[in-house]
Design an enzyme around this catalytic site. Structure first.
Site, PDB file in Angstrom:
ATOM      1  N   GLN A  95       0.843  -1.189   0.000  1.00  0.00           N
ATOM      2  CA  GLN A  95       0.000   0.000   0.000  1.00  0.00           C
ATOM      3  C   GLN A  95       0.878   1.240   0.000  1.00  0.00           C
ATOM      4  OE1 GLN A  95      -3.022   0.324   3.053  1.00  0.00           O
ATOM      5  NE2 GLN A  95      -3.249   2.524   2.726  1.00  0.00           N
ATOM      6  N   CYS A 101      -6.631   1.434   1.950  1.00  0.00           N
ATOM      7  CA  CYS A 101      -6.580   0.066   2.461  1.00  0.00           C
ATOM      8  C   CYS A 101      -7.889  -0.689   2.249  1.00  0.00           C
ATOM      9  CB  CYS A 101      -6.180   0.049   3.924  1.00  0.00           C
ATOM     10  SG  CYS A 101      -7.344   0.858   5.033  1.00  0.00           S
ATOM     11  N   HIS A 175      -8.228   0.524   9.860  1.00  0.00           N
ATOM     12  CA  HIS A 175      -7.460  -0.104   8.782  1.00  0.00           C
ATOM     13  C   HIS A 175      -8.088  -1.432   8.391  1.00  0.00           C
ATOM     14  CE1 HIS A 175      -3.950  -0.859   6.322  1.00  0.00           C
ATOM     15  NE2 HIS A 175      -3.691  -1.984   6.960  1.00  0.00           N
ATOM     16  N   ASP A 190      -1.887  -7.524   4.272  1.00  0.00           N
ATOM     17  CA  ASP A 190      -1.941  -6.146   4.753  1.00  0.00           C
ATOM     18  C   ASP A 190      -0.864  -5.371   4.010  1.00  0.00           C
ATOM     19  OD1 ASP A 190      -1.725  -3.736   6.079  1.00  0.00           O
ATOM     20  OD2 ASP A 190      -1.731  -4.602   8.103  1.00  0.00           O
TER      21      ASP A 190
END
Length: 236
Positions: A95, A101, A175, A190
């Site tokens: 990211q 996200c 998140h 992630d």
């Protein structure tokens, strides 16, 4: 150089965590409704039994706190020291866009189940996945920075249900991550982390329960926090 920023989906969790909203999001990205996002109302067995099966991904929304950031640093150091097995077939992207996200979580969920999905011919997400399949996680992130079709869908979603548009500079401490089953292993994806996290073996039958056990660990690290929500990607 100023980092890329998108409007924050997470600034409006009541909307982003609505399964109907996520259905509309996927529809705009060109995915047939063979799969649907379903709210996980609780983590007890009787409530999990209400979630349609099979489940191929779980999205978790959680707060970024000081306790979590400490854990994340320690986890990264531990894995770098000990190593882990990650299958080459896992689709993972970094990211590099602030506030992206939520969309990256959706991409992770769909990309790692693309063999199960039916895409429209002109699907913007299908093209993105085909183009980026051979890229590195960093290259995928850079490609998303310039991929207008997904950015426009993301930003229209950020406006959904709001009388006033969120600020692009709004500070958000929530998140998204995705939990997926790839080759019989449960991976946490992630984009803020340097690599996928392998949480051990799973199966199509046990995936939801196994993913929820991972979610519980997030909650146990911050027992005073209430801002945790999970949504399952289930067969329609």
């Amino acid at each position: 150089m100023e980092p890329h920023r998108w409007l924050p989906l997470e600034a409006n969790p009541d909307v982003i965590l609505c399964s109907f909203f996520l259905f509309q999001f996927l529809k705009q990205l060109g995915i047939h409704p063979d799969w649907q996002f379903v709210d996980v109302y609780g983590m007890e067995p009787e409530l999990l039994s209400m979630v349609p099966r099979p489940v191929c991904a779980v999205l978790l929304l959680f707060p970024i706190t000081e306790k979590y950031e400490t854990f994340r640093t320690e986890e990264e150091e531990r894995i770098k020291a000990k190593g882990q097995d990650v299958k080459s077939s896992v689709y993972f992207m970094k990211q590099t866009i602030n506030n992206a996200c939520g969309t990256i979580g959706l991409i992770h969920a769909i990309a790692n189940n693309r063999d199960k999905m039916n895409f429209e011919t002109n699907s913007s997400l299908k093209k993105f996945l085909e183009d980026s399949l051979s890229m590195t996680p960093e290259e995928r992130a850079k490609y998303l920075e310039t991929y207008e079709a997904i950015r426009v869908t993301h930003e229209s979603s950020a406006h959904e249900g709001q009388t006033e548009a969120p600020s692009i500079d709004e500070k958000v401490d929530l998140h998204f991550i995705a939990l997926v089953n790839v080759g019989g292993h449960l991976y946490e994806l992630d984009g803020r982390k340097p690599f996928p996290i392998n949480h051990g073996e799973t199966s199509d039958d046990s995936f939801l329960e196994d993913a929820i056990e991972v979610c519980k660990k997030f909650m146990e690290r911050d027992p005073e926090e209430l801002r945790f929500n999970a949504i399952a990607l289930s067969a329609a």
